[in-house]
Design a protein around this motif. Structure first.
Motif, PDB file in Angstrom:
ATOM      1  N   LEU A   1      -3.958   1.772  15.691  1.00 13.58           N
ATOM      2  CA  LEU A   1      -6.102   1.391  14.260  1.00 13.58           C
ATOM      3  C   LEU A   1      -5.390  -0.205  15.063  1.00 13.58           C
ATOM      4  O   LEU A   1      -4.175  -1.130  14.918  1.00 13.58           O
ATOM      5  CB  LEU A   1      -4.819   1.493  13.363  1.00 13.58           C
ATOM      6  N   THR A   2      -7.065  -1.101  15.025  1.00 13.04           N
ATOM      7  CA  THR A   2      -7.057  -2.206  15.546  1.00 13.04           C
ATOM      8  C   THR A   2      -6.808  -3.289  13.738  1.00 13.04           C
ATOM      9  O   THR A   2      -7.835  -2.843  12.970  1.00 13.04           O
ATOM     10  CB  THR A   2      -7.841  -2.468  16.342  1.00 13.04           C
ATOM     11  N   LYS A   3      -6.566  -4.575  14.167  1.00 10.10           N
ATOM     12  CA  LYS A   3      -6.764  -5.438  12.841  1.00 10.10           C
ATOM     13  C   LYS A   3      -8.215  -6.509  13.268  1.00 10.10           C
ATOM     14  O   LYS A   3      -8.351  -6.492  14.479  1.00 10.10           O
ATOM     15  CB  LYS A   3      -5.902  -6.256  13.068  1.00 10.10           C
TER      16      LYS A   3
ATOM     17  N   VAL B   1      -6.958  -0.833   4.048  1.00  9.21           N
ATOM     18  CA  VAL B   1      -6.250  -0.241   3.577  1.00  9.21           C
ATOM     19  C   VAL B   1      -6.443   1.267   3.459  1.00  9.21           C
ATOM     20  O   VAL B   1      -5.024   2.217   3.244  1.00  9.21           O
ATOM     21  CB  VAL B   1      -5.728  -0.364   2.188  1.00  9.21           C
ATOM     22  N   ASP B   2      -7.702   1.810   3.486  1.00  8.56           N
ATOM     23  CA  ASP B   2      -7.787   3.626   2.786  1.00  8.56           C
ATOM     24  C   ASP B   2      -7.854   4.267   4.439  1.00  8.56           C
ATOM     25  O   ASP B   2      -7.305   4.806   4.310  1.00  8.56           O
ATOM     26  CB  ASP B   2      -9.096   3.520   2.672  1.00  8.56           C
ATOM     27  N   GLU B   3      -8.769   3.193   5.315  1.00 14.88           N
ATOM     28  CA  GLU B   3      -8.071   4.563   6.450  1.00 14.88           C
ATOM     29  C   GLU B   3      -6.901   4.102   6.383  1.00 14.88           C
ATOM     30  O   GLU B   3      -6.166   4.703   7.745  1.00 14.88           O
ATOM     31  CB  GLU B   3      -8.827   3.211   7.553  1.00 14.88           C
TER      32      GLU B   3
ATOM     33  N   ARG C   1      -5.088   7.376   8.026  1.00 13.83           N
ATOM     34  CA  ARG C   1      -3.433   7.906   9.005  1.00 13.83           C
ATOM     35  C   ARG C   1      -2.593   8.654   8.915  1.00 13.83           C
ATOM     36  O   ARG C   1      -2.247   9.220   9.568  1.00 13.83           O
ATOM     37  CB  ARG C   1      -4.140   6.551  10.637  1.00 13.83           C
ATOM     38  N   VAL C   2      -2.303   7.386   8.079  1.00 12.78           N
ATOM     39  CA  VAL C   2      -0.630   8.180   7.408  1.00 12.78           C
ATOM     40  C   VAL C   2      -0.456   9.192   7.022  1.00 12.78           C
ATOM     41  O   VAL C   2       0.024  10.632   7.672  1.00 12.78           O
ATOM     42  CB  VAL C   2      -0.332   6.717   6.756  1.00 12.78           C
ATOM     43  N   ARG C   3      -1.287   9.650   6.847  1.00 11.48           N
ATOM     44  CA  ARG C   3      -1.603  11.068   5.531  1.00 11.48           C
ATOM     45  C   ARG C   3      -1.564  12.552   7.200  1.00 11.48           C
ATOM     46  O   ARG C   3      -1.066  13.032   7.276  1.00 11.48           O
ATOM     47  CB  ARG C   3      -2.947  11.823   4.919  1.00 11.48           C
ATOM     48  N   ALA C   4      -3.001  11.765   7.925  1.00 14.94           N
ATOM     49  CA  ALA C   4      -3.545  12.615   9.061  1.00 14.94           C
ATOM     50  C   ALA C   4      -1.609  12.855  10.097  1.00 14.94           C
ATOM     51  O   ALA C   4      -1.779  13.974  10.666  1.00 14.94           O
ATOM     52  CB  ALA C   4      -3.819  12.465   9.601  1.00 14.94           C
TER      53      ALA C   4
ATOM     54  N   ALA D   1       1.068  -1.342   0.146  1.00 13.43           N
ATOM     55  CA  ALA D   1      -0.037  -0.017   0.211  1.00 13.43           C
ATOM     56  C   ALA D   1       1.406   1.144   0.181  1.00 13.43           C
ATOM     57  O   ALA D   1       0.418   1.930  -1.080  1.00 13.43           O
ATOM     58  CB  ALA D   1      -0.827  -0.125   1.254  1.00 13.43           C
ATOM     59  N   LEU D   2       2.126   1.374   0.891  1.00 15.57           N
ATOM     60  CA  LEU D   2       2.512   2.478   0.879  1.00 15.57           C
ATOM     61  C   LEU D   2       3.867   2.591  -0.257  1.00 15.57           C
ATOM     62  O   LEU D   2       3.690   3.518  -0.982  1.00 15.57           O
ATOM     63  CB  LEU D   2       4.003   2.147   2.023  1.00 15.57           C
ATOM     64  N   GLU D   3       4.311   1.458  -1.249  1.00 14.10           N
ATOM     65  CA  GLU D   3       4.867   1.612  -2.670  1.00 14.10           C
ATOM     66  C   GLU D   3       4.022   2.276  -3.706  1.00 14.10           C
ATOM     67  O   GLU D   3       4.060   2.818  -4.513  1.00 14.10           O
ATOM     68  CB  GLU D   3       5.283   0.291  -2.647  1.00 14.10           C
ATOM     69  N   MET D   4       2.624   1.439  -3.545  1.00 12.21           N
ATOM     70  CA  MET D   4       1.856   1.825  -4.710  1.00 12.21           C
ATOM     71  C   MET D   4       1.117   3.907  -4.257  1.00 12.21           C
ATOM     72  O   MET D   4       0.475   4.298  -5.295  1.00 12.21           O
ATOM     73  CB  MET D   4       0.426   1.408  -4.513  1.00 12.21           C
ATOM     74  N   HIS D   5       1.316   4.244  -2.495  1.00 14.12           N
ATOM     75  CA  HIS D   5       1.142   5.544  -2.983  1.00 14.12           C
ATOM     76  C   HIS D   5       2.479   6.716  -2.404  1.00 14.12           C
ATOM     77  O   HIS D   5       2.363   7.724  -2.215  1.00 14.12           O
ATOM     78  CB  HIS D   5       0.219   6.160  -1.764  1.00 14.12           C
TER      79      HIS D   5
END
Length: 234
Positions: free
Chosen positions: A105-107, A111-113, A117-120, A26-30
């Protein structure tokens, strides 16, 4: 992995290969750069040597508990730390946040959430690094003039008690971040007895009546049930 050397670097601390691969893909794609650590001791070493912009941290690591990793990193760094854990008990969330985590963040998670949260987290860190804190804080209808010690709602001065004002300022200076009951009471009263937490609930109720247009459905100050409070951007 992002090929952009100026892309923000995220340290992923996760011993579960499947979860680790999901996060890193997910990180790589963004277009984020990332490093991975599979245990706590290497996480602390990587945090010190690689100076990441943000840390994504599992609590259930094979060598030391993730909370201990937070405590070690917080001894010298204010890097944003987002816990990603299967532990859902309030006590686990409170322990991580009290140790210095910025978010929890709970499992299982979407991926969107995760990316939101990473962006925030990165946005808050960027604002904090811009320089000295502004003397005026504005958030929707709310304005706080730190220098004057006054708060306003829709341009009208609020008549706050000293405790209400201190709580409001504490939340504003940590906007977007969940503050635990213990964190708030320690900052406001210097202690965290059950009576302090009960008093906090009373003061929060009176504060909301003054700053929320509909205290029953607050927009500015949100409750994290069993954990604490968060001022959100509006």
């Amino acid at each position: 992995m992002s090929k952009n050397p100026s892309a923000q670097l995220i340290l992923v601390v996760e011993d579960d290969a499947a979860v680790r691969n999901l996060i890193t893909c997910a990180l790589e794609m963004h277009d984020y750069r990332f490093e991975v650590a599979c245990d706590g001791e290497n996480a602390v070493l990587d945090a010190a040597s690689r100076n990441p912009d943000l840390i994504l941290l599992d609590l259930g690591l094979p060598d030391i508990d993730g909370v201990r990793v937070i405590e070690k990193v917080r001894a010298w760094s204010t890097v944003p730390i987002i816990v990603i854990s299967a532990r859902t008990e309030d006590a686990d969330k409170i322990g991580a946040l009290d140790a210095g985590a910025d978010d929890y963040l709970t499992k299982p998670f979407s991926v969107d959430e995760l990316l939101a949260r990473v962006r925030a987290g990165l946005r808050r860190a960027g604002m904090a690094a811009e320089g000295p804190e502004a003397s005026v804080f504005e958030n929707g209808p709310l304005k706080i003039d730190y220098a004057a010690g006054c708060a306003y709602l829709d341009g009208e001065e609020l008549h706050l008690t000293p405790i209400e004002y201190k709580i409001l300022v504490l939340l504003a200076r940590n906007v977007g971040k969940v503050l635990t009951h213990t964190f708030i009471t320690q900052r406001i009263w210097g202690t965290s007895w059950d009576s302090d937490i009960a008093s906090l609930r009373v003061f929060m109720a009176t504060l909301r009546k003054k700053i929320e247009r509909d205290p029953a459905h607050p927009l500015l100050i949100k409750t994290s049930v069993g954990v604490g409070y968060r001022m959100q951007r509006v």
